[in-house]
Design an enzyme around this catalytic site. Structure first.
Site, short mmCIF file in Angstrom:
data_model
loop_
_atom_site.label_atom_id
_atom_site.label_comp_id
_atom_site.label_asym_id
_atom_site.label_seq_id
_atom_site.Cartn_x
_atom_site.Cartn_y
_atom_site.Cartn_z
N GLY A 1 0.79 -1.24 -0.19
CA GLY A 1 -0.06 0.05 -0.02
C GLY A 1 0.81 1.09 0.24
N ALA A 2 2.06 1.38 -0.92
CA ALA A 2 2.89 2.25 -0.94
C ALA A 2 2.70 3.60 -1.62
CB ALA A 2 4.46 1.74 -1.03
N ASN B 1 0.58 -2.57 5.31
CA ASN B 1 -0.30 -1.27 5.47
C ASN B 1 -1.35 -1.26 4.32
OD1 ASN B 1 -0.69 1.83 5.63
ND2 ASN B 1 -0.12 1.59 3.38
N TYR C 1 -14.81 -3.34 8.49
CA TYR C 1 -13.52 -3.07 8.50
C TYR C 1 -12.78 -3.31 9.74
CZ TYR C 1 -9.59 0.03 7.70
OH TYR C 1 -8.47 0.64 7.93
N ALA C 2 -13.41 -2.80 10.95
CA ALA C 2 -12.62 -3.08 12.18
C ALA C 2 -12.50 -4.43 12.66
CB ALA C 2 -13.66 -2.28 13.30
N SER D 1 -6.35 -0.14 13.08
CA SER D 1 -7.13 1.27 12.89
C SER D 1 -7.77 1.13 14.35
CB SER D 1 -8.23 0.96 11.70
OG SER D 1 -9.19 1.82 12.22
N LYS E 1 -9.17 -5.55 11.04
CA LYS E 1 -7.92 -5.00 11.81
C LYS E 1 -7.93 -5.77 13.18
CE LYS E 1 -6.54 -2.09 8.77
NZ LYS E 1 -5.42 -2.32 8.12
N ARG F 1 0.06 5.88 -1.59
CA ARG F 1 -0.60 7.13 -1.30
C ARG F 1 -0.73 6.76 0.22
NH1 ARG F 1 -6.73 6.06 -3.43
NH2 ARG F 1 -6.88 3.97 -2.55
#
Lengths: 74, 240
Positions: free
Chosen positions: B7-8, B83, B149-150, B136, B153, B10
């Site tokens: 995920g580099a 990431n 989403y959580a 997150s 993570k 942005r």
């Protein structure tokens, strides 16, 4: 192929200050006869994969030297 | 040090990439798209930044594309930063299985496969590597619309703690950085009002500084953090 496996096993044994083996028998158990622990087996797998491009542990456990030969011959 | 970073292109990933390069590391960067910011870094840090376009939603292809074609055993890996993430925001009653699966492929399944082969590279090269996952704050403080989403993570945090326990004997460390809400594309869909309400829940009443997150990642990768493993480090302006 068997010579390469012997070399890899002896390299892994060296981590544990174990003397090099002169030969392997197909019936040798990797843990009980050759003296490898789970970290050693991980290193063995990684080194065999680097050499032969085959992940011997991908589809279940391998216990003996003969089983390694069989996986590599498949 | 050689660092693999996903995920580099942005957001916080790009900032991590910059900080790692400034510190003299060699970065193997992965993301779906190549951005102009990344292209500039490739010119500035010629020979220290390598990029490959890979979509981590394709979990089956990860081993081949990352570890056979990009970071092979001939490159001793000292660090891996997980990431890349796919945001899937909706309330639970609207949960869509295929969207959930796609998010889990990018956020959980592919990262776990990447850790598998990163550790194998570290074993082969006998490097005492450091793994850092980006989590997150939503995994710790609930927000409407972020349950799915959580949950992805939370899975990473549990995986990291167990990675630390399993591989610590070889000197391999695993930690998580838990950022609060940052001003990145990931939170761009939120309205100003929503953002302000989120920031007001923090001690410092503002967005988390992306650079502070990136520098914490760099610290955990470095030898200065040699005794830190199995931890979640919150960089969240005090969301307590």
């Amino acid at each position: 192929m068997e010579e390469k496996i012997l070399k890899i096993i002896n390299n892994v044994r060296e981590n544990n200050q174990l003397a090099p083996l002169l030969k392997l028998d197909e019936s040798d158990d990797l843990r009980n006869d050759i003296g490898l622990n789970s970290f050693d087996l991980a290193e063995l797998t990684v080194c065999i994969e680097d050499e032969f491009d085959i992940d011997i542990f991908e589809n279940g456990l391998v216990n003996t030297v003969g089983e390694i030969y069989k996986k590599l011959a498949e | 040090m050689n660092i693999l970073l996903t995920g580099a292109s942005r957001g916080v990933g790009l900032e991590i990439c910059k900080v790692l390069l400034e510190k003299g590391n060699t970065v193997y960067a992965i993301s779906r798209s190549h951005t102009s910011e990344l292209a500039e870094l490739e010119i500035t840090y010629k020979g220290k930044l390598f990029f490959k376009s890979i979509d981590l939603a394709n979990t089956e292809g990860v081993y081949q594309t990352v570890f056979k074609e990009f970071v092979t055993n001939s490159i001793p890996l000292h660090g891996f930063v997980n990431n890349a993430a796919h945001a899937y925001d909706d309330i639970i009653t609207n949960l869509n299985l295929s969207k959930l699966e796609e998010m889990y492929r990018t956020n959980v399944f592919s990262p776990l496969i990447l850790v598998k082969y990163a550790i194998r590279n570290m074993i082969f090269n006998k490097t005492k590597g450091s793994i850092v996952h980006i989590s997150s704050i939503s995994a710790h403080t609930g927000y409407k619309g972020l349950a799915m989403y959580a949950s992805s993570k939370g899975a990473l945090e549990a995986f990291s703690k167990n990675t630390a326990r399993e591989w610590g004997a070889l000197g391999i460390r695993s930690n998580v950085v838990v950022p609060g809400f940052m001003e990145t594309a990931m939170s761009a869909t939120l309205s100003e009002d929503q953002k302000n309400r989120i920031y007001n829940r923090t001690s410092m009443k503002e967005a988390t500084d992306v650079l502070s997150v990136a520098k914490t990642v760099a610290f955990l990768l470095s030898g200065d953090a040699s005794s830190i493993t199995g931890q979640n480090v919150h960089v969240d302006n005090g969301t307590i």
